[in-house]
Scaffold this motif. Structure first.
Motif, PDB file in Angstrom:
ATOM      1  N   SER A 108       4.007  33.359  16.129  1.00 52.68           N
ATOM      2  CA  SER A 108       4.604  32.129  15.597  1.00 52.68           C
ATOM      3  C   SER A 108       4.141  31.751  14.209  1.00 52.68           C
ATOM      4  O   SER A 108       4.734  30.856  13.595  1.00 52.68           O
ATOM      5  CB  SER A 108       4.349  30.956  16.555  1.00 52.68           C
ATOM      6  OG  SER A 108       5.179  31.065  17.683  1.00 52.68           O
ATOM      7  N   ASN A 109       3.110  32.406  13.667  1.00 48.18           N
ATOM      8  CA  ASN A 109       2.851  32.204  12.240  1.00 48.18           C
ATOM      9  C   ASN A 109       4.062  32.609  11.413  1.00 48.18           C
ATOM     10  O   ASN A 109       4.243  32.133  10.284  1.00 48.18           O
ATOM     11  CB  ASN A 109       1.631  33.013  11.797  1.00 48.18           C
ATOM     12  CG  ASN A 109       0.327  32.311  12.064  1.00 48.18           C
ATOM     13  OD1 ASN A 109      -0.464  32.756  12.897  1.00 48.18           O
ATOM     14  ND2 ASN A 109       0.097  31.198  11.390  1.00 48.18           N
ATOM     15  N   THR A 110       4.918  33.457  11.975  1.00 48.54           N
ATOM     16  CA  THR A 110       6.163  33.854  11.309  1.00 48.54           C
ATOM     17  C   THR A 110       7.062  32.660  11.040  1.00 48.54           C
ATOM     18  O   THR A 110       7.863  32.677  10.093  1.00 48.54           O
ATOM     19  CB  THR A 110       6.900  34.894  12.169  1.00 48.54           C
ATOM     20  OG1 THR A 110       6.047  36.018  12.393  1.00 48.54           O
ATOM     21  CG2 THR A 110       8.189  35.365  11.516  1.00 48.54           C
ATOM     22  N   LYS A 111       6.962  31.616  11.864  1.00 48.98           N
ATOM     23  CA  LYS A 111       7.842  30.453  11.682  1.00 48.98           C
ATOM     24  C   LYS A 111       7.705  29.835  10.295  1.00 48.98           C
ATOM     25  O   LYS A 111       8.676  29.310   9.743  1.00 48.98           O
ATOM     26  CB  LYS A 111       7.567  29.409  12.777  1.00 48.98           C
ATOM     27  CG  LYS A 111       8.036  29.830  14.154  1.00 48.98           C
ATOM     28  CD  LYS A 111       7.783  28.738  15.186  1.00 48.98           C
ATOM     29  CE  LYS A 111       8.393  29.100  16.534  1.00 48.98           C
ATOM     30  NZ  LYS A 111       7.764  30.262  17.192  1.00 48.98           N
ATOM     31  N   HIS A 145      12.246  29.060  25.546  1.00 52.60           N
ATOM     32  CA  HIS A 145      12.161  30.223  26.436  1.00 52.60           C
ATOM     33  C   HIS A 145      10.791  30.883  26.365  1.00 52.60           C
ATOM     34  O   HIS A 145      10.290  31.426  27.347  1.00 52.60           O
ATOM     35  CB  HIS A 145      13.250  31.250  26.073  1.00 52.60           C
ATOM     36  CG  HIS A 145      12.981  32.011  24.823  1.00 52.60           C
ATOM     37  ND1 HIS A 145      13.290  31.522  23.565  1.00 52.60           N
ATOM     38  CD2 HIS A 145      12.400  33.223  24.613  1.00 52.60           C
ATOM     39  CE1 HIS A 145      12.923  32.400  22.652  1.00 52.60           C
ATOM     40  NE2 HIS A 145      12.377  33.446  23.253  1.00 52.60           N
ATOM     41  N   GLY A 146      10.167  30.834  25.188  1.00 47.13           N
ATOM     42  CA  GLY A 146       8.895  31.502  24.999  1.00 47.13           C
ATOM     43  C   GLY A 146       7.747  30.865  25.750  1.00 47.13           C
ATOM     44  O   GLY A 146       6.748  31.526  26.034  1.00 47.13           O
ATOM     45  N   ALA A 147       7.867  29.581  26.060  1.00 53.38           N
ATOM     46  CA  ALA A 147       6.800  28.884  26.783  1.00 53.38           C
ATOM     47  C   ALA A 147       6.962  28.977  28.288  1.00 53.38           C
ATOM     48  O   ALA A 147       6.081  28.545  29.028  1.00 53.38           O
ATOM     49  CB  ALA A 147       6.761  27.409  26.351  1.00 53.38           C
ATOM     50  N   SER A 181       9.947  24.762  20.167  1.00 51.64           N
ATOM     51  CA  SER A 181      10.893  25.690  20.788  1.00 51.64           C
ATOM     52  C   SER A 181      11.061  26.956  19.969  1.00 51.64           C
ATOM     53  O   SER A 181      11.614  26.926  18.860  1.00 51.64           O
ATOM     54  CB  SER A 181      12.257  25.021  20.964  1.00 51.64           C
ATOM     55  OG  SER A 181      13.200  25.938  21.475  1.00 51.64           O
ATOM     56  N   ASP A 182      10.591  28.070  20.523  1.00 52.71           N
ATOM     57  CA  ASP A 182      10.868  29.366  19.917  1.00 52.71           C
ATOM     58  C   ASP A 182      12.363  29.605  19.815  1.00 52.71           C
ATOM     59  O   ASP A 182      12.839  30.244  18.860  1.00 52.71           O
ATOM     60  CB  ASP A 182      10.237  30.481  20.756  1.00 52.71           C
ATOM     61  CG  ASP A 182       8.845  30.837  20.293  1.00 52.71           C
ATOM     62  OD1 ASP A 182       8.730  31.616  19.345  1.00 52.71           O
ATOM     63  OD2 ASP A 182       7.882  30.316  20.875  1.00 52.71           O
ATOM     64  N   GLY A 208      11.254  33.380  15.330  1.00 50.62           N
ATOM     65  CA  GLY A 208      10.100  32.662  15.856  1.00 50.62           C
ATOM     66  C   GLY A 208       8.855  33.499  15.719  1.00 50.62           C
ATOM     67  O   GLY A 208       7.729  33.003  15.710  1.00 50.62           O
ATOM     68  N   GLY A 209       9.013  34.810  15.613  1.00 49.53           N
ATOM     69  CA  GLY A 209       7.957  35.784  15.398  1.00 49.53           C
ATOM     70  C   GLY A 209       8.588  36.996  14.757  1.00 49.53           C
ATOM     71  O   GLY A 209       9.774  36.997  14.421  1.00 49.53           O
ATOM     72  N   GLY A 210       7.800  38.035  14.588  1.00 45.01           N
ATOM     73  CA  GLY A 210       8.340  39.282  14.050  1.00 45.01           C
ATOM     74  C   GLY A 210       7.492  39.933  12.996  1.00 45.01           C
ATOM     75  O   GLY A 210       7.554  41.147  12.804  1.00 45.01           O
TER      76      GLY A 210
END
Length: 366
Positions: free
Chosen positions: A77-80, A139-141, A183-184, A257-259
């Protein structure tokens, strides 16, 4: 082990960032060596005379390869922060209205999934997705998400699969613009929006708009979509408890949300660039990113960035699922990134140590 678990609290009482500048690198190295889990930290920014970093432990326990501040890891989530900054780059170019409804900008198939679950998609705005105030289920949580990934680590997920999971597992959690709800799923939608607006794959759009290739980030790439830079260290192995989760397919967290895969060094450098005027074309764009919204809970999260008040200062930060965090203190102009390979020690060890480098003392102290 008991002493190691107590150490972060002790460090917060006598924060590394409060020591004389010449003493901080050695103090950081000693602190890292006493932690239970492999951890790396890098410190830079306009307020740091000489950037420094340190690490302790193994990046790969199978081969004995040491962890360094330049070791890349999945940053989740640092990607956000990067996704949000890309949207804001498009906004400052006049290519997107932050307060426009997102429905016309998204893949119609994703819109149909959301509408079928009762979402008022025509009222959800870009800004609400960016600030996690769109009322989207995350969904990620959901515990089922990680359970499914551990059961089938080779499974390849598409963006639509993740949005579908959000609609099957949960329902709208409030009206658009009503309150903060992380929310992702919302950032997965933003990834789609970026691709449709730019006509490029998400990784390419983020790299171009944020000029990642010009920043000297030698251990940064979007997993699967880009090759690792030449000369980059191999990715660290990352664990969930005792489970080696390194080989869970990247699509588990890939679509906005990530990647990104980055080293702590690269992450700290980017945060400094962002806050010190080297990412956006106009200074006011950063202020838009950091402006507090009108919704409930807006004091926690702005646009792609969490905020906390400590020692009378506002510290901007974001963290990632696998055990990463990046901070920027606008008062001291110090950027810090920390990463651990063991997710379960992030809150007890890595995060407190990273915050101690900022000079932040968070009670209680033992």
């Amino acid at each position: 082990m008991y002493l190691a678990l107590l150490l972060p609290a002790v460090l917060q009482c006598s924060a590394i960032g409060a020591l004389p500048a010449d003493d901080q690198p050695a103090a950081l190295k000693r602190a890292l060596e006493d932690l239970a889990a492999p951890t790396a930290i890098y410190v830079t920014g306009a307020g740091v005379a000489r950037p420094f970093g340190a690490a302790a432990g193994l990046a790969d326990p199978h081969t004995g390869r040491a962890l360094t501040p330049n070791t890349p890891m999945r940053i989740a989530s640092n990607t956000k922060t990067f996704t949000a900054a890309t949207v804001l780059r498009l906004w400052e170019q006049g290519r997107i209205d932050l307060d426009a409804p997102v429905a016309p900008m998204l893949d119609p198939a994703l819109v149909a999934l959301l509408r079928a679950d009762g979402y008022a998609v025509d009222k959800i705005t870009v800004r609400q997705l960016l600030s996690h105030s769109a009322g989207l289920y995350d969904h990620g949580a959901d515990s089922r998400y990680v359970e499914a990934a551990l059961a089938r680590p080779e499974r390849v997920l598409e963006r639509a699969d993740q949005v579908r999971m959000a609609t099957v597992w949960g329902d709208p959690a409030g009206a658009p613009g009503e309150r903060f709800l992380y929310s992702d799923t919302g950032y997965v939608l933003l990834g789609d929006l970026i691709e449709r607006l730019t006509g490029e794959p998400l990784a390419a759009a983020v790299r171009r708009e944020l000029r990642l290739g010009e920043r000297g980030l030698g251990a940064t790439w979007w997993e699967i979509a880009e090759p690792p830079p030449g000369g980059a260290e191999p990715r660290a192995r990352q664990f969930l408890g005792e489970v080696d989760a390194t080989d869970i397919h990247a699509s588990f967290d890939l679509y906005g949300g990530g990647g990104l895969v980055m080293s702590p060094r690269d992450l700290a450098v980017f945060m400094a660039d962002l806050f010190e005027g080297r990412v956006f074309d106009r200074p006011e764009t950063l202020e838009v990113m950091l402006a507090r919204g009108a919704h409930e809970g807006a004091d926690q999260y702005r646009i792609g960035m969490l905020v906390k008040e400590a020692e009378g200062r506002e510290i901007y930060h974001h963290s990632g699922f696998w055990g990463t965090a990046a901070y920027y203190d606008r008062e001291t102009r110090r950027s810090v990134a920390v990463a651990t390979t063991r997710q379960q020690t992030f809150r007890t060890e890595a995060r407190p140590l990273g915050e101690s480098v900022l000079g932040v003392a968070t009670p209680p102290c033992g």
